[in-house]
Each structure stands twice: as structure tokens, then as C-alpha cells.
Design an enzyme around this catalytic site. Structure first.
Site, PDB file in Angstrom:
ATOM      1  N   ARG A  93      15.869  13.999 -16.128  1.00  0.00           N
ATOM      2  CA  ARG A  93      15.925  12.527 -16.228  1.00  0.00           C
ATOM      3  C   ARG A  93      14.821  11.865 -15.394  1.00  0.00           C
ATOM      4  O   ARG A  93      15.030  10.819 -14.775  1.00  0.00           O
ATOM      5  CB  ARG A  93      17.289  11.974 -15.769  1.00  0.00           C
ATOM      6  CG  ARG A  93      18.480  12.514 -16.465  1.00  0.00           C
ATOM      7  CD  ARG A  93      18.546  12.188 -17.949  1.00  0.00           C
ATOM      8  NE  ARG A  93      19.629  12.944 -18.518  1.00  0.00           N
ATOM      9  CZ  ARG A  93      19.478  14.191 -18.999  1.00  0.00           C
ATOM     10  NH1 ARG A  93      18.283  14.758 -19.063  1.00  0.00           N
ATOM     11  NH2 ARG A  93      20.510  14.836 -19.481  1.00  0.00           N
ATOM     12  N   SER A  98      26.034   7.980 -18.556  1.00  0.00           N
ATOM     13  CA  SER A  98      26.203   8.514 -17.200  1.00  0.00           C
ATOM     14  C   SER A  98      25.398   7.677 -16.220  1.00  0.00           C
ATOM     15  O   SER A  98      24.200   7.454 -16.416  1.00  0.00           O
ATOM     16  CB  SER A  98      25.719   9.964 -17.146  1.00  0.00           C
ATOM     17  OG  SER A  98      26.598  10.771 -17.890  1.00  0.00           O
ATOM     18  N   GLU A 150      20.990   7.407 -12.306  1.00  0.00           N
ATOM     19  CA  GLU A 150      20.220   7.665 -13.527  1.00  0.00           C
ATOM     20  C   GLU A 150      19.858   6.336 -14.193  1.00  0.00           C
ATOM     21  O   GLU A 150      18.762   6.173 -14.714  1.00  0.00           O
ATOM     22  CB  GLU A 150      21.065   8.526 -14.485  1.00  0.00           C
ATOM     23  CG  GLU A 150      20.380   8.854 -15.788  1.00  0.00           C
ATOM     24  CD  GLU A 150      21.207   9.791 -16.660  1.00  0.00           C
ATOM     25  OE1 GLU A 150      21.857  10.710 -16.126  1.00  0.00           O
ATOM     26  OE2 GLU A 150      21.200   9.585 -17.888  1.00  0.00           O
TER      27      GLU A 150
HETATM   28  C1  LIG Z   1      27.391   5.834 -24.577  1.00  0.00           C
HETATM   29  C2  LIG Z   1      26.120   6.339 -23.981  1.00  0.00           C
HETATM   30  C3  LIG Z   1      25.847   7.688 -23.973  1.00  0.00           C
HETATM   31  C4  LIG Z   1      24.648   8.168 -23.424  1.00  0.00           C
HETATM   32  N1  LIG Z   1      24.423   9.505 -23.439  1.00  0.00           N
HETATM   33  C5  LIG Z   1      23.258   9.980 -22.924  1.00  0.00           C
HETATM   34  C6  LIG Z   1      22.978  11.379 -22.933  1.00  0.00           C
HETATM   35  O1  LIG Z   1      23.764  12.184 -23.414  1.00  0.00           O
HETATM   36  N2  LIG Z   1      21.820  11.811 -22.396  1.00  0.00           N
HETATM   37  C7  LIG Z   1      20.908  10.949 -21.858  1.00  0.00           C
HETATM   38  O2  LIG Z   1      19.851  11.385 -21.391  1.00  0.00           O
HETATM   39  N3  LIG Z   1      21.149   9.608 -21.834  1.00  0.00           N
HETATM   40  C8  LIG Z   1      22.291   9.121 -22.356  1.00  0.00           C
HETATM   41  N4  LIG Z   1      22.530   7.772 -22.332  1.00  0.00           N
HETATM   42  C9  LIG Z   1      21.555   6.869 -21.691  1.00  0.00           C
HETATM   43  C10 LIG Z   1      20.506   6.288 -22.649  1.00  0.00           C
HETATM   44  O3  LIG Z   1      21.018   6.197 -23.974  1.00  0.00           O
HETATM   45  C11 LIG Z   1      19.218   7.115 -22.666  1.00  0.00           C
HETATM   46  O4  LIG Z   1      18.621   7.168 -21.385  1.00  0.00           O
HETATM   47  C12 LIG Z   1      18.205   6.517 -23.661  1.00  0.00           C
HETATM   48  O5  LIG Z   1      17.169   7.436 -23.861  1.00  0.00           O
HETATM   49  C13 LIG Z   1      17.641   5.186 -23.199  1.00  0.00           C
HETATM   50  O6  LIG Z   1      16.924   4.626 -24.291  1.00  0.00           O
HETATM   51  P1  LIG Z   1      16.812   3.035 -24.443  1.00  0.00           P
HETATM   52  O7  LIG Z   1      15.917   2.750 -25.582  1.00  0.00           O
HETATM   53  O8  LIG Z   1      18.158   2.424 -24.506  1.00  0.00           O
HETATM   54  O9  LIG Z   1      16.102   2.689 -23.067  1.00  0.00           O
HETATM   55  P2  LIG Z   1      16.292   1.363 -22.206  1.00  0.00           P
HETATM   56  O10 LIG Z   1      17.659   1.355 -21.599  1.00  0.00           O
HETATM   57  O11 LIG Z   1      15.886   0.185 -22.979  1.00  0.00           O
HETATM   58  O12 LIG Z   1      15.243   1.643 -21.035  1.00  0.00           O
HETATM   59  C14 LIG Z   1      15.485   2.677 -20.104  1.00  0.00           C
HETATM   60  C15 LIG Z   1      14.230   2.841 -19.236  1.00  0.00           C
HETATM   61  O13 LIG Z   1      13.169   3.288 -20.049  1.00  0.00           O
HETATM   62  C16 LIG Z   1      12.075   2.368 -20.009  1.00  0.00           C
HETATM   63  N5  LIG Z   1      11.489   2.286 -21.350  1.00  0.00           N
HETATM   64  C17 LIG Z   1      12.120   1.982 -22.507  1.00  0.00           C
HETATM   65  N6  LIG Z   1      11.251   2.027 -23.525  1.00  0.00           N
HETATM   66  C18 LIG Z   1      10.048   2.356 -23.000  1.00  0.00           C
HETATM   67  C19 LIG Z   1       8.743   2.537 -23.555  1.00  0.00           C
HETATM   68  N7  LIG Z   1       8.504   2.393 -24.851  1.00  0.00           N
HETATM   69  N8  LIG Z   1       7.736   2.882 -22.721  1.00  0.00           N
HETATM   70  C20 LIG Z   1       7.966   3.037 -21.380  1.00  0.00           C
HETATM   71  N9  LIG Z   1       9.174   2.848 -20.806  1.00  0.00           N
HETATM   72  C21 LIG Z   1      10.197   2.519 -21.611  1.00  0.00           C
HETATM   73  C22 LIG Z   1      12.694   1.046 -19.580  1.00  0.00           C
HETATM   74  O14 LIG Z   1      11.731   0.193 -18.972  1.00  0.00           O
HETATM   75  C23 LIG Z   1      13.774   1.523 -18.618  1.00  0.00           C
HETATM   76  O15 LIG Z   1      13.210   1.795 -17.359  1.00  0.00           O
HETATM   77  C24 LIG Z   1      23.723   7.261 -22.874  1.00  0.00           C
HETATM   78  C25 LIG Z   1      23.986   5.896 -22.903  1.00  0.00           C
HETATM   79  C26 LIG Z   1      25.172   5.422 -23.464  1.00  0.00           C
HETATM   80  C27 LIG Z   1      25.428   3.952 -23.501  1.00  0.00           C
END
Ligand SMILES: Cc1cc2nc3c(=O)[nH]c(=O)nc-3n(C[C@H](O)[C@H](O)[C@H](O)COP(=O)(O)OP(=O)(O)OC[C@H]3O[C@@H](n4cnc5c(N)ncnc54)[C@H](O)[C@@H]3O)c2cc1C
Length: 311
Positions: free
Chosen positions: A178, A229, A299
Site C-alpha cells: 500500500r 481497511s 492506509e
Molecule cells: C468497501 C471497500 C473495500 C476496499 N477494499 C480494498 C482492498 O481489498 N484492497 C485495497 O487495496 N483497497 C481497498 N479499498 C480501498 C480503495 O478502494 C483502494 O485504495 C482504491 O484503489 C482507491 O481508488 P480510488 O480511485 O477510490 O482512490 P481515491 O480514494 O480517490 O484516492 C486515493 C489516493 O490516491 C490518489 N490518487 C487517486 N487517483 C490518482 C491518480 N490518477 N494519480 C495520482 N494519485 C491518485 C489520491 O490523491 C489519494 O491520495 C476498499 C475500499 C472500500 C470502500
């Protein structure tokens, strides 16, 4: 000068708005506002937009906000919203026996999981349960059930503040659990990624996706707004086990609560403020440290300022 005058370059095709409530765009459904919020029409639009920002303007790329909390005082800068903006997914020429796929940063990870399966690839099934974008998966090195985003990266495309694009490879990043840090100086954000997957069978991949989703539904409080998480698992242990062992299940501040179903999830049980969520996070961290000696590492990403302001 008003925000609109300062930050409204002519001829943009995307949507630019101001004082945007970020609770609409993060899965916790809580938190403050962004001073400016831009959803580009496409990559060229984003390339035109970024150089128009004042020097020093804080920029935050947001995908589906599923790992993000914006404090109640808001984000005093510009959010670039990639979801439904940096779209596009396609099959690439095979990489030896492996299936190649490239996807825009705004493509939801579950779409990629299904696309890979339909194109004869295996090993992307776990992405079906990660409710974020590919940009977010690249930024977080998202992973679960033995899969990790950067295990599949062939190359990524990034954009800088001048709107210039860069082709980068895994060697250009420090990647861990992560954790992803660009080695090149200066700020860059992901606009797309190219990935490789082992060959597989579509029906088997679809069945595995289904099985993993069933497992998630059984284990996670998906009926309440959450951000997955909250803490990384410490080496050799599980954050959820430690939190539960400290009797923190159900611990509540305002509308934020440690889930009774999965102790590493904090849910918005109704009307939570970002401050409530952060207070629960801080209390869990402090209690687990005091009782077990383990310093849990967050995280989820927290940005912005506390208190009134852009809340
Ligand atoms: C129900 C649930 C289950 C989940 N299960 C998992 C799991 O199993 N494993 C896991 O790893 N995560 C999990 N997550 C967390 C999350 O879904 C992941 O980390 C996901 O990859 C985040 O993507 P996002 O587009 O929502 O990012 P965001 O929440 O929009 O952003 C997260 C971070 O990434 C940065 N970011 C976003 N897009 C870009 C870009 N294009 N360039 C540079 N930086 C960027 C943002 O600035 C921020 O710092 C879960 C979340 C939920 C709600």
C-alpha cells in the site's frame, strides 16, 4: 480576484466548479469542500487545464474517493476528478504468453477485472472487489487476496503540472505494501497504466470473481459508507485482530463507528463529520499502541484542514 476569475481558463471542455462538497465524491460520504473541482472532458482537456493553475496551487487527483477523507475545513486547492474523465480501456499486443491491457486512470478497477477475464487473462479477479479507479489503485498499490496492482504494471503514463505526459516503468517508483513513491522529482499524477496478466479461462475467472465478492459481502460492512481497511496490516498480524483484541468494536464518536462486522473498517453510521472519523482513527491508533505496543499505520489518506471553513 474571485476563484472563478483566477481559475477559469477559456475553452475548457470539462466541468470546473467551486466550493464543491467532497462528501459527494468520497465513499465515507463525509467531510469538507474543495475550493476548486475540475472534471476534464478527456486527457487533452486535462493537459490544457493543468498549466493554467497558479504556481503553488495545491492539486489533488481523486478517483472514486474510496480511500480518502477530506477534513471538514476542506481542501484549499484544486481537485482533479478522474472518474468518468480519464476513461478508455483496451487490449494491448500480447506480452509473450501474457495478456496486455491498458486502462485510463478513471476506469473503475472492477471494469478492468472483467475486461481482463473477457480477454483471456487471469489474476485480475481480486480487482473486482476494489471499489476505486485504476489511478487510485496505482497510487495506493491496491491489493487483496494475494493480488497487488504493481505486480502487473508494465508501464504507466503520468502527467505533470505543465500538462506534459511521461512514460514511466516500475523502476521509476518505490513500491511496497500500500505504498508507491515516484523516484523522479516533481509532482506527477497517473493518467493510465498498462498491465500484463497470465493467460486464463474466462469462466474460471468470472467464477473466482463471484466467490471473492461473496467472501467480501460476508466479511465487510458494505451497507454503510466506509473507506475499506483504515489501517495497513502490521507484519505477521491483522489490524482487525488487534483492534478487536482491544475491545474497540463499536467504538463511536459522533456518527463514526468502528464496524461491528470488521474492526478495521470505520463506518459512517449517520451524519458523521470528518472530525468524528479522524477522532475514531486517532483513538484506535492510540489504544492499540498503548495496549499491544503495535503502532498501526494508516492506509486511508487524509487531506485538508480541520474545522469550519470549507466544511
Ligand atoms: C468497501 C471497500 C473495500 C476496499 N477494499 C480494498 C482492498 O481489498 N484492497 C485495497 O487495496 N483497497 C481497498 N479499498 C480501498 C480503495 O478502494 C483502494 O485504495 C482504491 O484503489 C482507491 O481508488 P480510488 O480511485 O477510490 O482512490 P481515491 O480514494 O480517490 O484516492 C486515493 C489516493 O490516491 C490518489 N490518487 C487517486 N487517483 C490518482 C491518480 N490518477 N494519480 C495520482 N494519485 C491518485 C489520491 O490523491 C489519494 O491520495 C476498499 C475500499 C472500500 C470502500
Amino acid at each position: 480576484m474571485s476563484d472563478a476569475a483566477r481559475l477559469s481558463p477559456p475553452a475548457l471542455r470539462g466541468t470546473l466548479c467551486f466550493d464543491e462538497p467532497m462528501a459527494k465524491h468520497v465513499s465515507w460520504r463525509a467531510g469538507g469542500r474543495a475550493r476548486a473541482f475540475f472534471q476534464p472532458a478527456d486527457l487533452a482537456d486535462l493537459q490544457a487545464f493543468l498549466p493554467t493553475l497558479p504556481a503553488g496551487e495545491p492539486v489533488l487527483f481523486v478517483g472514486l474517493g474510496s480511500n480518502l477523507l477530506v477534513r471538514d475545513g476542506g481542501f484549499d486547492g484544486t481537485v482533479v476528478f478522474t472518474h468518468r474523465a480519464l476513461t478508455g480501456i483496451r487490449e494491448e499486443p500480447p506480452l509473450g504468453p501474457r495478456v496486455g491491457v491498458s486502462a485510463g486512470a478513471g476506469v473503475p478497477s472492477p471494469h478492468v477485472a472483467r475486461f481482463v477475464a473477457r480477454h483471456g487473462g487471469a489474476g485480475a479477479e481480486w480487482l473486482a472487489g476494489v471499489p476505486g479507479t485504476i489511478g487510485g489503485a496505482l497510487a495506493m498499490n491496491a491489493g487483496c487476496y494475494g493480488g497487488e496492482t504493481w505486480n502487473h504494471v508494465v508501464s504507466v503514463r503520468t502527467i505533470d503540472r505543465r500538462g506534459a505526459l511521461h512514460e514511466r516503468g516500475p523502476a521509476d517508483f518505490e513500491v511496497g505494501y500500500r505504498h508507491v513513491r515516484a523516484l523522479a522529482p516533481g509532482e506527477e499524477w497517473f493518467v493510465s497504466g498498462t498491465f500484463a496478466f497470465e493467460p486464463g479461462d474466462e469462466a474460471a475467472a468470472m467464477a473466482r470473481m463471484k466467490a471473492l465478492l461473496v467472501k467480501r459481502i460476508a466479511a465487510q460492512p458494505l451497507d454503510r459508507p466506509n473507506a475499506g481497511s483504515v489501517f495497513r496490516n502490521p507484519p505477521g498480524d491483522h489490524a482487525a485482530r488487534l483492534i478487536e483484541s482491544c475491545g474497540l468494536k463499536g467504538f463511536t464518536v459522533g456518527g463514526a463507528q468502528v464496524s461491528g462486522k470488521h474492526s478495521n473498517f470505520i463506518v459512517n453510521a449517520g451524519g458523521a463529520r470528518a472530525a468524528d472519523i479522524e477522532a475514531v482513527i486517532d483513538h484506535v491508533q492510540a489504544t492499540v499502541k498503548a495496549r499491544t505496543g503495535v503502532a498501526l499505520v494508516r492506509e486511508v489518506r487524509i487531506v485538508g484542514s480541520a474545522g469550519g471553513g470549507r466544511g
